[in-house]
Write a protein that holds these residues in place. Structure first.
Motif, PDB file in Angstrom:
ATOM      1  N   LEU A   1       0.825  -1.201   0.000  1.00  0.00           N
ATOM      2  CA  LEU A   1       0.000   0.000   0.000  1.00  0.00           C
ATOM      3  C   LEU A   1       0.867   1.262   0.000  1.00  0.00           C
ATOM      4  O   LEU A   1       0.574   2.232  -0.722  1.00  0.00           O
ATOM      5  CB  LEU A   1      -0.913  -0.006   1.226  1.00  0.00           C
ATOM      6  N   ARG A   2       1.942   1.253   0.770  1.00  0.00           N
ATOM      7  CA  ARG A   2       2.829   2.408   0.797  1.00  0.00           C
ATOM      8  C   ARG A   2       3.497   2.611  -0.561  1.00  0.00           C
ATOM      9  O   ARG A   2       3.612   3.743  -1.054  1.00  0.00           O
ATOM     10  CB  ARG A   2       3.893   2.225   1.882  1.00  0.00           C
ATOM     11  N   ARG A   3       3.935   1.533  -1.196  1.00  0.00           N
ATOM     12  CA  ARG A   3       4.541   1.638  -2.532  1.00  0.00           C
ATOM     13  C   ARG A   3       3.533   2.158  -3.548  1.00  0.00           C
ATOM     14  O   ARG A   3       3.882   2.958  -4.427  1.00  0.00           O
ATOM     15  CB  ARG A   3       5.074   0.280  -2.966  1.00  0.00           C
ATOM     16  N   PHE A   4       2.284   1.702  -3.433  1.00  0.00           N
ATOM     17  CA  PHE A   4       1.266   2.129  -4.392  1.00  0.00           C
ATOM     18  C   PHE A   4       0.954   3.615  -4.229  1.00  0.00           C
ATOM     19  O   PHE A   4       0.860   4.354  -5.216  1.00  0.00           O
ATOM     20  CB  PHE A   4      -0.003   1.299  -4.202  1.00  0.00           C
ATOM     21  N   LEU A   5       0.790   4.075  -2.999  1.00  0.00           N
ATOM     22  CA  LEU A   5       0.487   5.481  -2.766  1.00  0.00           C
ATOM     23  C   LEU A   5       1.663   6.370  -3.145  1.00  0.00           C
ATOM     24  O   LEU A   5       1.483   7.428  -3.756  1.00  0.00           O
ATOM     25  CB  LEU A   5       0.120   5.699  -1.297  1.00  0.00           C
ATOM     26  N   THR A   6       2.874   5.941  -2.798  1.00  0.00           N
ATOM     27  CA  THR A   6       4.045   6.731  -3.159  1.00  0.00           C
ATOM     28  C   THR A   6       4.223   6.788  -4.671  1.00  0.00           C
ATOM     29  O   THR A   6       4.527   7.844  -5.240  1.00  0.00           O
ATOM     30  CB  THR A   6       5.303   6.143  -2.514  1.00  0.00           C
ATOM     31  N   GLY A   7       4.021   5.664  -5.349  1.00  0.00           N
ATOM     32  CA  GLY A   7       4.136   5.639  -6.803  1.00  0.00           C
ATOM     33  C   GLY A   7       3.074   6.474  -7.481  1.00  0.00           C
ATOM     34  O   GLY A   7       3.322   7.106  -8.507  1.00  0.00           O
ATOM     35  N   SER A   8       1.864   6.509  -6.905  1.00  0.00           N
ATOM     36  CA  SER A   8       0.797   7.315  -7.495  1.00  0.00           C
ATOM     37  C   SER A   8       1.120   8.790  -7.400  1.00  0.00           C
ATOM     38  O   SER A   8       0.879   9.555  -8.334  1.00  0.00           O
ATOM     39  CB  SER A   8      -0.528   7.018  -6.784  1.00  0.00           C
ATOM     40  N   LYS A   9       1.689   9.227  -6.284  1.00  0.00           N
ATOM     41  CA  LYS A   9       2.057  10.636  -6.147  1.00  0.00           C
ATOM     42  C   LYS A   9       3.192  10.987  -7.103  1.00  0.00           C
ATOM     43  O   LYS A   9       3.207  12.053  -7.703  1.00  0.00           O
ATOM     44  CB  LYS A   9       2.467  10.923  -4.705  1.00  0.00           C
ATOM     45  N   THR A  10       4.149  10.084  -7.249  1.00  0.00           N
ATOM     46  CA  THR A  10       5.237  10.327  -8.196  1.00  0.00           C
ATOM     47  C   THR A  10       4.724  10.336  -9.617  1.00  0.00           C
ATOM     48  O   THR A  10       5.180  11.099 -10.463  1.00  0.00           O
ATOM     49  CB  THR A  10       6.317   9.242  -8.042  1.00  0.00           C
ATOM     50  N   ASN A  11       3.710   9.528  -9.885  1.00  0.00           N
ATOM     51  CA  ASN A  11       3.166   9.407 -11.236  1.00  0.00           C
ATOM     52  C   ASN A  11       2.473  10.681 -11.693  1.00  0.00           C
ATOM     53  O   ASN A  11       2.355  10.936 -12.894  1.00  0.00           O
ATOM     54  CB  ASN A  11       2.191   8.231 -11.279  1.00  0.00           C
ATOM     55  N   LEU A  12       2.006  11.477 -10.737  1.00  0.00           N
ATOM     56  CA  LEU A  12       1.359  12.721 -11.122  1.00  0.00           C
ATOM     57  C   LEU A  12       2.312  13.632 -11.871  1.00  0.00           C
ATOM     58  O   LEU A  12       1.928  14.339 -12.795  1.00  0.00           O
ATOM     59  CB  LEU A  12       0.836  13.434  -9.869  1.00  0.00           C
ATOM     60  N   PHE A  13       3.583  13.607 -11.478  1.00  0.00           N
ATOM     61  CA  PHE A  13       4.561  14.447 -12.125  1.00  0.00           C
ATOM     62  C   PHE A  13       5.146  13.794 -13.376  1.00  0.00           C
ATOM     63  O   PHE A  13       5.850  14.439 -14.138  1.00  0.00           O
ATOM     64  CB  PHE A  13       5.704  14.766 -11.152  1.00  0.00           C
ATOM     65  N   THR A  14       4.838  12.544 -13.580  1.00  0.00           N
ATOM     66  CA  THR A  14       5.387  11.842 -14.736  1.00  0.00           C
ATOM     67  C   THR A  14       4.459  11.917 -15.933  1.00  0.00           C
ATOM     68  O   THR A  14       4.905  12.048 -17.060  1.00  0.00           O
ATOM     69  CB  THR A  14       5.629  10.369 -14.374  1.00  0.00           C
TER      70      THR A  14
END
Length: 237
Positions: free
Chosen positions: A170-183
């Motif tokens: 869950l932590r990896r998914f949430l962190t990746g989603s926030k990073t994905n916003l800038f990608t």
């Protein structure tokens, strides 16, 4: 030791497998523990979870309830195979360059880990209840009692390991989603009231642009005398 890329993966082409770092990673240790616990659960039930009392029919040590033994074996085998699959996925995950594939992998890990944690919780409650309802007369000489207690204990341990794996996914998914916003976001075109940026040119005039991303034009310093050249006179005949 989490890579800096989206969803915990490194940049494409920058990954080299390090066995020591991989097998000492906390997530890998938890997967190995979950793998071992699942082996203990279904092997205890298969080897000593059935007894026969005066007949050829095998009875489950958990209150003679065949569903209890079948449930423990099914969940144990499923988590055994799932642990192997996600261990292999963890090896290749840093080399995945597509962000959507990373997201699917992390989401699959999250769903499976959460489901496994829930099933182990149900199995622990079910087996503990059936073992409590088992009378001593049903187990002569306490046959299979050690295997039953070990099964219940490792069901509880499996709840803990899969719960931590669920939180990690869950932590990896949430962190990746926030990073994905800038990608994945695209730059919007400038609005009509964008700030004008003037660029001077050689003859004193200026070029005004409303695009903040436009590079200034190439300029060349010219001699003012060359700009005022006179037209040559026609020859007289």
């Amino acid at each position: 030791m989490e890579p800096a890329g989206a969803y915990g993966a490194g940049k494409a082409g920058s990954f080299t497998f390090d066995p020591v770092a991989f097998f000492t990673h906390p997530r890998t240790v938890l997967r190995l523990l979950s793998w071992v616990f699942s082996i203990v659960v279904f092997s205890c039930i298969v080897n000593e979870g059935y007894i026969n009392i005066g007949s050829e029919r095998l009875l489950c040590v958990f209150n003679n309830n065949a569903d209890a033994c079948n449930f423990g074996i099914t969940v144990g085998v499923a988590c055994f195979l799932g642990s192997i699959f996600f261990l292999i996925l963890d090896v290749y995950f840093p080399s995945i360059s597509n962000i959507r594939d990373r997201r699917r992998a992390v989401l699959l890990d999250l769903i499976f880990s959460g489901l496994a944690c829930f099933l182990w919780f149900v199995g622990f409650c079910f087996l503990a209840n059936q073992w409590q309802a088992t009378s001593p007369e049903e187990l002569p000489l306490a046959q299979g009692s050690d295997a039953a207690r070990a099964t219940i204990a490792f069901c509880f341990f499996s709840i803990l390991t899969w719960a931590v794996l669920t939180l990690s996914a869950l932590r990896r998914f949430l962190t990746g989603s926030k990073t994905n916003l800038f990608t994945w976001q695209h730059l919007d075109p400038p609005s009509g009231n964008a700030r004008a940026t003037p660029y001077p040119i050689a003859n004193g005039a200026t070029i005004v642009t409303t695009n903040p991303y436009q590079a200034p034009p190439f300029t060349e310093t010219l001699d003012p005398q060359k700009l005022t050249q006179q037209r040559p006179l026609a020859p007289a005949f």
